[in-house]
Design a protein around this motif. Sequence first.
Motif, PDB file in Angstrom:
ATOM      1  N   GLN A  92     -16.080 -13.733 -11.437  1.00 21.35           N
ATOM      2  CA  GLN A  92     -16.287 -14.912 -12.272  1.00 21.35           C
ATOM      3  C   GLN A  92     -17.737 -15.007 -12.732  1.00 21.35           C
ATOM      4  N   ALA A  93     -18.675 -14.667 -11.860  1.00 21.52           N
ATOM      5  CA  ALA A  93     -20.086 -14.694 -12.229  1.00 21.52           C
ATOM      6  C   ALA A  93     -20.365 -13.717 -13.366  1.00 21.52           C
ATOM      7  N   SER A  97     -20.621 -19.006  -8.246  1.00 19.84           N
ATOM      8  CA  SER A  97     -20.488 -18.055  -9.348  1.00 19.84           C
ATOM      9  C   SER A  97     -21.312 -18.502 -10.548  1.00 19.84           C
TER      10      SER A  97
END
Length: 481
Positions: free
Chosen positions: A3-4, A80
């Motif tokens: 997600q990051a 994230s």
Amino acid sequence: MKQALHIFKKDVRHFRYDIGLTLLVVLAFCIAGARNMRGPGSLAFALPVCWWFLIARVIHAEALPGNRQFWLTRPYEWKSLLGAKILFIFSFVNLPLLVADAVIVHSTGFSLTGNTAGLLWTQALLIVAFVLPVAALSAITSGLPELLVVTLLLIVIALARVLTSPMIHWGFYWMQLEWVKTYYLVAQIAAAALIILFWQYARRKTFATRIVAAATVFVFLASGALLPWTAAFALETHLSSRNLNSSAVQIKLDSNRKWLGRIYIGGRDRVVAELPLQISGLPAGTQLQPNGLTVTVRASDGETWVVKQPAPDSFDFENSITSLQAEMPTAFYAKVRSQPVQLRGTLYFTLYGGKRSTPIPLNGGPVSVKGAGLCSAGQRYVLCNSAFRTQADLITFRFLQDLGGEARSMTDGISRIGSYSPFPADLHIDPIVRFFSPRPNAISAVAVETWEPLAHLERDFEINGVRLDSFAANSALARMQ
């Protein structure tokens, strides 16, 4: 992690023009620093402005204040989201500057392997002194207009503090010990910024984090005045590798140069007594550089006045002559001016020795000079560069100059205020510290002389029977007699 990276890629696409503009400024900074012996100039100011804008834009893309932002419906994990912003800032603020610094340092003639610590420490200083505070302010504001107002307000508060409280310690330059005050204040800002940043991302308690930010400003302004200069000197003495005995050093009024003393108006209802000192008993082959002085003036009836100037501002050092500067109220001076007074205080100083002299060929390549860096000379200039930080050594140019058809030996001190910092880099943008000395007349020979600091010492002194009115006779205050 996935997600990051997704957020990071989205930010790169969205802010590609902002990134491009910032990288262009970094490129211009790099070219100017590598080719111009006087450095990148105004680009060193343009870079922080670009970074401020880029950091604010990327953090405001997912603004944290409020509850109606679209990104909250995704939802993003705060770790994230914060990780993506850290990766973005590192990629387009820290990494480009790291590359630019490496290019500038290498182009100037320094070894990259020998300056790795300076490269990395510069990045650490950039993070704690700039990136973290800007990111924290961006995290507690909802957009650029709000952040701009807050930033300008902080600048106004800082300027007002300096202008309205000129006698506060932190308003004075601490010369070679300035690094102590700088790290002391930067550490406070960085700690508060870390708390604000993680708390805001983890809990999004905007009101509470804004209170922390406001309290930080108050603590910052107050704590600067609470840090005594003498504590900084004590720290430097502790860090010094050598400790010499100062008991042989004697301090008294310089009777041979009494004409140098004077009394003058120092400010509203203030008088300054400037008295030349004679310092003897120094070890052979050394010279003294005063760092600060504290003094108390005691009248014959026992009334005392403690000079409230910070130690670096309570002396004058010019042409190897040290003068005590004691600022006192006009009423106290009027009372004691015609009676013998006692001066008691402490002189803080550094002993320099190990003098080295290195000849510099004219119009040749740079020469490595221990304690000064890389030095070169032309027909009408002398230049010394050091990487990432100023040097603690005393540096002097000695050269032959053609004056009216006659070659004369002359001396020019260029770096009497260096830094005693034990760290490999100072807090500034340009990785090269440049000492440029243009000369009005042609140079025929140049040598760079350096003296290394041997020990930081302090010596108590007591001078009795001083009559201030004898010095006022040489000043505009003679009419007060």
